[in-house]
Design a protein around this motif. Sequence first.
Motif, PDB file in Angstrom:
ATOM      1  N   MET A   1       0.856  -1.179   0.000  1.00  0.00           N
ATOM      2  CA  MET A   1       0.000   0.000   0.000  1.00  0.00           C
ATOM      3  C   MET A   1       0.896   1.234   0.000  1.00  0.00           C
ATOM      4  SD  MET A   1      -2.861   1.169   2.885  1.00  0.00           S
ATOM      5  CE  MET A   1      -3.792  -0.320   2.765  1.00  0.00           C
ATOM      6  N   GLY A   2       0.638   2.154  -0.914  1.00  0.00           N
ATOM      7  CA  GLY A   2       1.409   3.384  -0.990  1.00  0.00           C
ATOM      8  C   GLY A   2       1.150   4.284   0.205  1.00  0.00           C
ATOM      9  N   GLU A   3       2.055   5.233   0.410  1.00  0.00           N
ATOM     10  CA  GLU A   3       1.948   6.121   1.576  1.00  0.00           C
ATOM     11  C   GLU A   3       0.667   6.956   1.545  1.00  0.00           C
ATOM     12  OE1 GLU A   3       4.060   5.416   3.920  1.00  0.00           O
ATOM     13  OE2 GLU A   3       5.144   4.146   2.534  1.00  0.00           O
ATOM     14  N   SER A   4       0.294   7.490   0.374  1.00  0.00           N
ATOM     15  CA  SER A   4      -0.921   8.303   0.320  1.00  0.00           C
ATOM     16  C   SER A   4      -2.166   7.441   0.511  1.00  0.00           C
ATOM     17  CB  SER A   4      -1.002   9.102  -0.981  1.00  0.00           C
ATOM     18  OG  SER A   4      -1.119   8.246  -2.086  1.00  0.00           O
ATOM     19  N   SER A   5      -2.148   6.210  -0.014  1.00  0.00           N
ATOM     20  CA  SER A   5      -3.279   5.298   0.204  1.00  0.00           C
ATOM     21  C   SER A   5      -3.394   4.926   1.669  1.00  0.00           C
ATOM     22  CB  SER A   5      -3.113   4.025  -0.627  1.00  0.00           C
ATOM     23  OG  SER A   5      -3.137   4.309  -1.990  1.00  0.00           O
ATOM     24  N   LYS A   6      -2.255   4.688   2.302  1.00  0.00           N
ATOM     25  CA  LYS A   6      -2.242   4.325   3.724  1.00  0.00           C
ATOM     26  C   LYS A   6      -2.803   5.471   4.570  1.00  0.00           C
ATOM     27  CE  LYS A   6       1.414   2.143   5.093  1.00  0.00           C
ATOM     28  NZ  LYS A   6       2.784   1.832   5.563  1.00  0.00           N
ATOM     29  N   GLN A   7      -2.416   6.694   4.215  1.00  0.00           N
ATOM     30  CA  GLN A   7      -2.917   7.857   4.954  1.00  0.00           C
ATOM     31  C   GLN A   7      -4.426   8.013   4.756  1.00  0.00           C
ATOM     32  OE1 GLN A   7      -1.236  11.691   3.912  1.00  0.00           O
ATOM     33  NE2 GLN A   7      -1.552  12.412   6.009  1.00  0.00           N
ATOM     34  N   LEU A   8      -4.885   7.798   3.539  1.00  0.00           N
ATOM     35  CA  LEU A   8      -6.317   7.913   3.234  1.00  0.00           C
ATOM     36  C   LEU A   8      -7.120   6.839   3.976  1.00  0.00           C
ATOM     37  CD1 LEU A   8      -8.229   9.646   1.538  1.00  0.00           C
ATOM     38  CD2 LEU A   8      -7.923   8.024  -0.322  1.00  0.00           C
ATOM     39  N   VAL A   9      -6.665   5.604   3.923  1.00  0.00           N
ATOM     40  CA  VAL A   9      -7.339   4.516   4.645  1.00  0.00           C
ATOM     41  C   VAL A   9      -7.314   4.798   6.152  1.00  0.00           C
ATOM     42  CG1 VAL A   9      -7.183   2.059   5.270  1.00  0.00           C
ATOM     43  CG2 VAL A   9      -6.961   2.755   2.884  1.00  0.00           C
ATOM     44  N   GLY A  10      -6.190   5.282   6.647  1.00  0.00           N
ATOM     45  CA  GLY A  10      -6.078   5.607   8.068  1.00  0.00           C
ATOM     46  C   GLY A  10      -7.043   6.700   8.494  1.00  0.00           C
ATOM     47  N   SER A  11      -7.170   7.736   7.667  1.00  0.00           N
ATOM     48  CA  SER A  11      -8.066   8.846   8.049  1.00  0.00           C
ATOM     49  C   SER A  11      -9.521   8.394   8.072  1.00  0.00           C
ATOM     50  CB  SER A  11      -7.875  10.044   7.121  1.00  0.00           C
ATOM     51  OG  SER A  11      -8.359   9.783   5.825  1.00  0.00           O
ATOM     52  N   TRP A  12      -9.920   7.541   7.116  1.00  0.00           N
ATOM     53  CA  TRP A  12     -11.296   7.048   7.104  1.00  0.00           C
ATOM     54  C   TRP A  12     -11.536   6.023   8.223  1.00  0.00           C
ATOM     55  CZ3 TRP A  12     -15.270   9.473   5.436  1.00  0.00           C
ATOM     56  CH2 TRP A  12     -15.137  10.384   4.394  1.00  0.00           C
ATOM     57  N   THR A  13     -10.529   5.231   8.540  1.00  0.00           N
ATOM     58  CA  THR A  13     -10.653   4.286   9.656  1.00  0.00           C
ATOM     59  C   THR A  13     -10.846   5.045  10.961  1.00  0.00           C
ATOM     60  OG1 THR A  13      -9.270   2.664   8.499  1.00  0.00           O
ATOM     61  CG2 THR A  13      -9.516   2.389  10.890  1.00  0.00           C
ATOM     62  N   GLN A  14     -10.066   6.103  11.138  1.00  0.00           N
ATOM     63  CA  GLN A  14     -10.219   6.936  12.331  1.00  0.00           C
ATOM     64  C   GLN A  14     -11.604   7.579  12.365  1.00  0.00           C
ATOM     65  OE1 GLN A  14      -7.689  10.402  12.537  1.00  0.00           O
ATOM     66  NE2 GLN A  14      -8.090  10.698  14.709  1.00  0.00           N
ATOM     67  N   ALA A  15     -12.067   8.099  11.226  1.00  0.00           N
ATOM     68  CA  ALA A  15     -13.377   8.745  11.173  1.00  0.00           C
ATOM     69  C   ALA A  15     -14.493   7.756  11.515  1.00  0.00           C
ATOM     70  CB  ALA A  15     -13.614   9.352   9.786  1.00  0.00           C
ATOM     71  N   ILE A  16     -14.424   6.559  10.954  1.00  0.00           N
ATOM     72  CA  ILE A  16     -15.433   5.536  11.266  1.00  0.00           C
ATOM     73  C   ILE A  16     -15.384   5.200  12.756  1.00  0.00           C
ATOM     74  CG2 ILE A  16     -16.048   3.109  10.903  1.00  0.00           C
ATOM     75  CD1 ILE A  16     -15.075   3.554   7.944  1.00  0.00           C
TER      76      ILE A  16
ATOM     77  N   GLU B   1      -1.982   6.435   9.689  1.00  0.00           N
ATOM     78  CA  GLU B   1      -1.616   7.785   9.263  1.00  0.00           C
ATOM     79  C   GLU B   1      -0.189   8.126   9.667  1.00  0.00           C
ATOM     80  OE1 GLU B   1      -4.868  10.965   9.136  1.00  0.00           O
ATOM     81  OE2 GLU B   1      -5.535   9.612  10.745  1.00  0.00           O
ATOM     82  N   ALA B   2       0.193   7.766  10.891  1.00  0.00           N
ATOM     83  CA  ALA B   2       1.559   8.032  11.353  1.00  0.00           C
ATOM     84  C   ALA B   2       2.560   7.244  10.518  1.00  0.00           C
ATOM     85  CB  ALA B   2       1.693   7.680  12.832  1.00  0.00           C
ATOM     86  N   ASP B   3       2.242   5.995  10.228  1.00  0.00           N
ATOM     87  CA  ASP B   3       3.142   5.147   9.457  1.00  0.00           C
ATOM     88  C   ASP B   3       3.292   5.634   8.020  1.00  0.00           C
ATOM     89  OD1 ASP B   3       4.839   2.788   9.418  1.00  0.00           O
ATOM     90  OD2 ASP B   3       3.314   1.888   8.107  1.00  0.00           O
ATOM     91  N   ALA B   4       2.301   6.329   7.508  1.00  0.00           N
ATOM     92  CA  ALA B   4       2.353   6.825   6.137  1.00  0.00           C
ATOM     93  C   ALA B   4       3.353   7.970   5.979  1.00  0.00           C
ATOM     94  CB  ALA B   4       0.964   7.289   5.686  1.00  0.00           C
ATOM     95  N   GLU B   5       3.690   8.632   7.077  1.00  0.00           N
ATOM     96  CA  GLU B   5       4.652   9.732   7.012  1.00  0.00           C
ATOM     97  C   GLU B   5       6.054   9.184   7.230  1.00  0.00           C
ATOM     98  OE1 GLU B   5       3.691  13.579   8.645  1.00  0.00           O
ATOM     99  OE2 GLU B   5       1.703  12.835   9.212  1.00  0.00           O
ATOM    100  N   THR B   6       6.945   9.455   6.286  1.00  0.00           N
ATOM    101  CA  THR B   6       8.286   8.885   6.344  1.00  0.00           C
ATOM    102  C   THR B   6       9.232   9.670   7.249  1.00  0.00           C
ATOM    103  OG1 THR B   6       8.862  10.087   4.325  1.00  0.00           O
ATOM    104  CG2 THR B   6       8.091   7.806   4.070  1.00  0.00           C
TER     105      THR B   6
END
Length: 183
Positions: free
Chosen positions: A1-16, A54-59
């Motif tokens: 999973m790419g970094e931007s995809s990981k951040q996007l999935v993370g933000s929606w997981t947090q929102a849910i 989201e944290a993991d998506a940031e290098t």
Amino acid sequence: MGESSKQLVGSWTQAIGTVVAAIGSTPSLPIHENGRRGLGLIGNVLQATGNGLEADAETTLTYGKLGNIIQATGNIMVSAGLIIDFSGDTEERLVISGDLIQALGAITALGSADKSYIVIGNGLQALGNSLQAVGGARELKEEERTVIGLSQVSNEVLIALGSWTQALGTILLAIGLTLEEKN
């Protein structure tokens, strides 16, 4: 999973997760106490997972990454308070502390904020978590002073208001990130 995809999935997981927890904290819904605790636990685990992604998506270490790590830590504390059967008021104190740590994480993330949706979203999260902590602390004080016989309804409403405010902030962040990814 790419970094931007990981951040996007993370933000929606947090929102849910925040919405699930907010549903569990809403006193007007006909949910049994065990159901409320279960929704709170599921919601906080989802939030911690989302913050972790989201944290993991940031290098590199940024305020945003640090804020997500701090928020995940707060969610883990809340989860521990909900799942472990502690004696006395330890459970409630863990939940209150976890809410305050989540607020600190949202404020920390503001250090990397370069878009209005990030500022508003994290600001709403910090406000919501703070309202939850205040409601929990007031509830805890009333439990210690049962002689006075104060109603806990206003505290429950304050906690629910905080939960939904936090949820609004995370949804705003997820929508903003989604729209940013489309451009």
